[in-house]
Design an enzyme around this catalytic site. Structure first.
Site, mmCIF file in Angstrom:
data_model
loop_
_atom_site.group_PDB
_atom_site.id
_atom_site.type_symbol
_atom_site.label_atom_id
_atom_site.label_comp_id
_atom_site.label_asym_id
_atom_site.label_seq_id
_atom_site.Cartn_x
_atom_site.Cartn_y
_atom_site.Cartn_z
ATOM 1 N N LYS A 111 0.846 -1.202 0.000
ATOM 2 C CA LYS A 111 0.000 0.000 0.000
ATOM 3 C C LYS A 111 0.883 1.255 0.000
ATOM 4 C CE LYS A 111 -4.278 -1.390 -0.108
ATOM 5 N NZ LYS A 111 -4.430 -2.725 0.300
ATOM 6 N N LYS A 194 -3.586 -12.835 -9.640
ATOM 7 C CA LYS A 194 -4.667 -12.796 -8.639
ATOM 8 C C LYS A 194 -5.875 -12.011 -9.151
ATOM 9 C CE LYS A 194 -5.794 -11.024 -4.135
ATOM 10 N NZ LYS A 194 -5.428 -10.033 -3.161
ATOM 11 N N LYS A 197 -10.359 -6.990 -7.520
ATOM 12 C CA LYS A 197 -11.117 -5.845 -7.987
ATOM 13 C C LYS A 197 -10.291 -4.565 -7.882
ATOM 14 C CE LYS A 197 -15.519 -3.611 -7.532
ATOM 15 N NZ LYS A 197 -15.246 -2.316 -6.932
HETATM 16 P P1 TYM Z 1 -10.779 -9.309 0.870
HETATM 17 O O1 TYM Z 1 -12.041 -8.530 1.036
HETATM 18 O O2 TYM Z 1 -9.690 -8.736 0.055
HETATM 19 O O3 TYM Z 1 -11.101 -10.737 0.280
HETATM 20 C C1 TYM Z 1 -12.071 -11.545 0.910
HETATM 21 C C2 TYM Z 1 -11.651 -12.995 0.889
HETATM 22 O O4 TYM Z 1 -11.482 -13.426 -0.464
HETATM 23 C C3 TYM Z 1 -10.197 -13.988 -0.632
HETATM 24 N N1 TYM Z 1 -9.716 -13.658 -1.987
HETATM 25 C C4 TYM Z 1 -9.205 -14.562 -2.813
HETATM 26 N N2 TYM Z 1 -8.997 -15.886 -2.673
HETATM 27 C C5 TYM Z 1 -8.476 -16.551 -3.729
HETATM 28 N N3 TYM Z 1 -8.161 -15.957 -4.900
HETATM 29 C C6 TYM Z 1 -8.341 -14.624 -5.086
HETATM 30 N N4 TYM Z 1 -8.030 -14.065 -6.253
HETATM 31 C C7 TYM Z 1 -8.881 -13.863 -4.012
HETATM 32 N N5 TYM Z 1 -9.190 -12.551 -3.857
HETATM 33 C C8 TYM Z 1 -9.696 -12.450 -2.598
HETATM 34 C C9 TYM Z 1 -9.322 -13.342 0.430
HETATM 35 O O5 TYM Z 1 -8.222 -14.169 0.738
HETATM 36 C C10 TYM Z 1 -10.302 -13.243 1.582
HETATM 37 O O6 TYM Z 1 -10.358 -14.468 2.267
HETATM 38 N N6 TYM Z 1 -8.591 -8.586 5.273
HETATM 39 C C11 TYM Z 1 -9.621 -9.348 4.594
HETATM 40 C C12 TYM Z 1 -11.004 -9.149 5.181
HETATM 41 C C13 TYM Z 1 -11.074 -9.491 6.622
HETATM 42 C C14 TYM Z 1 -11.030 -10.794 7.172
HETATM 43 C C15 TYM Z 1 -11.118 -10.613 8.583
HETATM 44 C C16 TYM Z 1 -10.956 -12.069 6.615
HETATM 45 C C17 TYM Z 1 -11.154 -8.598 7.643
HETATM 46 N N7 TYM Z 1 -11.203 -9.272 8.822
HETATM 47 C C18 TYM Z 1 -11.120 -11.723 9.449
HETATM 48 C C19 TYM Z 1 -10.933 -13.164 7.488
HETATM 49 C C20 TYM Z 1 -11.016 -12.983 8.880
HETATM 50 C C21 TYM Z 1 -9.636 -8.878 3.143
HETATM 51 O O7 TYM Z 1 -9.259 -7.792 2.827
HETATM 52 O O8 TYM Z 1 -10.220 -9.744 2.303
#
Ligand code: TYM
Length: 331
Positions: A111, A194, A197
């Site tokens: 970031k 990956k 979005k």
């Molecule tokens: P976020 O919102 O970026 O993504 C949500 C979940 O989707 C998974 N993910 C993917 N898995 C496989 N391939 C991809 N291309 C891909 N893109 C996204 C992410 O690994 C995630 O599991 N920090 C987290 C949100 C969060 C969270 C938590 C998750 C906040 N608190 C507590 C688990 C437990 C995040 O930004 O995910």
């Protein structure tokens, strides 16, 4: 019964990466575990969304969760900001977290590189809030994609540190989980490794994409000029097409195109047509439920309210116990 928790930031619609990384196996798990699934709206504030957009995105994620098969009768679905206890736990945990270790987190460093004009404190403390989301329900397992592995490792560190400082065995050490399979990273249609979005919306297939949109996106996916000799290794873009196919198509279909590739007879146009068909087939039932659920605001409010009540019950118990352990119990 294991406690399972996962979350997704409301930054738009859910894509196949979110589905395969954090949701698919969860839908299977909700029968046998005590599952919490939440919308991480506090986390999404690091990018300063407009209030109207945030509200719309929260609704979209809730709709996508339900359409993907989460059942509010079997698991707890809630919005993070409906459970303010998580902020208190973040504050308490943060007392034992060092600025240096937060600065070394790869997602934070990325970031800093990418958005040097908005390095807010929320980005730095992001792993503490995430650990609190998990520890507030004392979760055992956390379904996530590969990109969240480091955050899970930090959650374990913070939990262990808390236990050590106070001489207790209170927090369990949660593990990143994908139903006995390896953590996954679903690649993008743009040749990147990956689907994301925030990197490139065109790289994503959303669960709410219509069959026409899916077809258009897949046909435009990046490939290459094709193999010229047998056994040639695949470019990243073509590897991506195969990975997507492995996620949604039958093993026979994958084997057919694999053989064609190995024999240098592959036609990417045919492969993409098949991939578009299989993705559409996979997404179609979810897409149909999304369309119906979108107009049912009363039901969505009920689900969010019920989820908030259940999540707060569990969260307030943890906060009571944590306060007790820390010594904030002089009344
Ligand atoms: P976020 O919102 O970026 O993504 C949500 C979940 O989707 C998974 N993910 C993917 N898995 C496989 N391939 C991809 N291309 C891909 N893109 C996204 C992410 O690994 C995630 O599991 N920090 C987290 C949100 C969060 C969270 C938590 C998750 C906040 N608190 C507590 C688990 C437990 C995040 O930004 O995910």
């Amino acid at each position: 019964m294991d406690r399972v928790l996962s979350g997704i930031r409301p930054t738009g619609y859910l894509h196949l990466g979110n589905y395969f990384g954090a949701l698919k196996n969860f839908v299977r798990m909700q029968e046998e575990n005590n599952c919490y699934f939440f919308i991480a709206d506090y986390h999404s504030l690091t990018t300063h969304p407009k209030p109207g957009d945030l509200r719309t995105n929260i609704k979209n994620v809730l709709v996508d969760y339900l359409a993907a098969g989460l059942d509010p009768e079997k698991c707890t679905i809630y919005i993070q900001s409906d459970v303010p206890e998580v902020c208190e736990l973040a504050l308490l945990l943060g007392m034992n977290v060092y600025v240096g270790e937060l600065q070394r987190v790869s997602s934070f460093k990325e970031k800093v590189r990418r958005q040097p004009d908005n390095i807010n404190a929320g980005l730095l403390t992001y792993p503490i809030l995430m650990a609190s989301d998990i520890l507030i329900h004392r979760a055992d397992k956390v379904p996530v994609g590969k990109d969240q592995e480091q955050h899970l490792e930090m959650t374990r560190d913070f939990a262990q540190r808390f236990n050590h400082i106070y001489g207790v065995d209170y927090f369990k050490l949660p593990v990143a989980y994908n139903f006995g399979e390896n953590l996954v990273k679903i690649p993008g249609l743009d040749g990147s490794n990956k689907m994301s979005k925030s990197d490139n919306e065109a790289s994503c297939i959303f669960l709410s994409d219509s069959p026409e949109v899916i077809c258009k996106k897949v046909m435009k996916a990046v490939s290459d000029s094709g193999p010229t000799e047998a056994g040639q290794s695949k470019s990243q873009a073509v590897e991506n097409l195969f990975s997507l196919m492995e996620a949604v198509s039958t093993p026979d279909t994958v084997a057919f195109f694999e053989e064609a590739y190995q024999k240098c007879e592959i036609r990417y146009g045919d492969m993409k047509k098949q991939l578009a068909k299989d993705i559409t087939h996979f997404v179609a039932p979810i897409y149909e439920r999304i369309i119906t659920l979108r107009s049912d605001d009363d039901y969505l409010s009920k689900v969010a309210k019920l989820g908030a009540e259940k999540a707060r019950e569990s969260a307030s118990k943890t906060i009571r116990e944590v306060r007790e352990i820390i010594g904030i119990n002089y009344n």
